[in-house]
Design an enzyme around this catalytic site. Structure first.
Site: not given
Ligand code: PGA
Length: 249
Positions: A13-15, A97, A99, A167, A173, A212, A233-234
C-alpha cells in the site's frame, strides 16, 4: 468439506507516496519475485494505477487501488469509481483502511457499499479492520474487529475472492506490532466470524496482517496461525524491503 489453505497475498500500500519516477521500484519488485508461492500486489496512488499496470503487464504482480467510491459514476468531485480503477488496469482494491475510516469518516456501512461496488466492477477487495490503542487497552479489540468484519462485508462476497486485512491502528507506521499470540487471537476470531457468515467458503479467505511489517519481522508474522499474507505500507516503497517480505512467505 475440506477447503484448502488460501494462497498467501502480499500487498503493498503506497498510500499518498510515489510519482512516475517510483515505477522503477515496481519494476525491480517484479524482476525479483523468484519462485514465490505468494500472490503479490502493489496498490499505488490513483494517478499511477494505469502506468503501473503497463509496467507490470508482463509480470505476475497485480495492481490495486487504495479506495473507490460506492457509486459507479456521477457528480462526485475528486473521487474514483471501481469501474475506473478496473479500466485503468487494477485487479484489486483496498477498502476501509483505517486512514479512510478515521480521516474520511468511513463507516462499516459505507465500506460495505464500496465492497459491493468493487465486486460489480470485477475488482477483488481487501477489506481492512483494526482496533485503536484505547480499544485494545479497554479489552475491546476482538469485539471491535469482529464487529467491523460483520458490518463491512456484504453478503454477495460469499462466492467471490477477497481478503480481510487485520491492521491494528496503533501498529500502522509506528514500528510497533502486536505479539504473535495477539495476532493469532485476532486472526482466529476473524476466521470464526468469516465461517459463521459464509460457511465453508469462509475458510478459504486469506486473512492478512498489516501494521509495521518489515523484512526482519515478516517470517514470524507470516508463519503465525491464520495469517494468510500481509498488507505492507512503508516497507513496500523500496523494492529490497518489499522483496524481503515476499521471500519470507
Ligand atoms: P505500515 O502500513 O506497514 O507502514 O505500518 C500498513 C498499512 O497501513 O497498510
Amino acid at each position: 468439506m475440506y477447503v484448502s489453505r488460501p494462497q498467501p497475498l502480499i500487498a503493498g500500500n503506497w498510500k499518498m507516496n510515489g510519482v512516475g519516477a517510483s515505477l522503477g521500484e515496481a519494476y525491480m519488485i517484479a524482476g525479483g519475485l523468484g519462485d514465490t508461492t505468494a500472490r503479490v500486489a502493489i496498490c499505488p496512488p490513483a494517478t499511477l494505477v494505469q502506468r503501473l499496470a503497463e509496467v507490470l503487464a508482463d509480470s505476475a504482480v497485480l495492481v490495486g487501488g487504495q479506495d473507490c467510491h460506492a457509486e459507479e459514476a456521477g457528480a462526485f468531485t475528486g473521487d474514483v469509481s471501481a469501474a475506473q480503477l478496473a479500466d485503468a488496469g487494477a485487479a484489486l482494491v483496498i477498502l476501509g483502511h483505517s486512514e479512510r475510516r478515521a480521516g474520511h469518516g468511513e463507516t462499516d456501512e459505507l465500506v460495505a457499499r464500496k465492497v459491493s461496488a468493487a465486486l460489480r466492477a470485477g475488482l477483488e477487495p481487501i477489506i481492512c479492520v483494526g482496533e485503536t490503542l484505547d480499544q485494545r487497552k479497554g479489552g475491546q479489540a476482538l469485539a471491535v474487529v469482529t464487529g467491523q468484519v460483520r458490518g463491512s462485508l456484504p453478503a454477495e462476497l460469499a462466492d467471490k475472492r477477497f481478503s480481510v486485512a487485520y491492521e491494528p491502528v496503533w501498529a500502522i507506521g509506528t514500528g510497533l506490532t502486536p505479539t504473535t499470540p495477539e495476532i493469532e487471537e485476532v486472526h482466529r476470531a476473524i476466521r470464526a466470524t468469516l465461517t459463521s457468515m459464509f460457511g465453508a467458503a469462509g475458510s478459504g479467505v486469506a486473512i492478512l496482517y498489516g501494521g509495521s511489517v518489515k523484512p526482519s519481522n515478516a517470517a514470524e508474522i507470516l508463519h503465525a496461525d491464520e495469517v494468510g499474507g500481509a498488507l505492507v505500507g512503508g516497507a513496500s516503497l523500496k523494492a529490497a524491503d518489499f522483496l524481503g517480505i515476499i521471500q519470507a512467505v
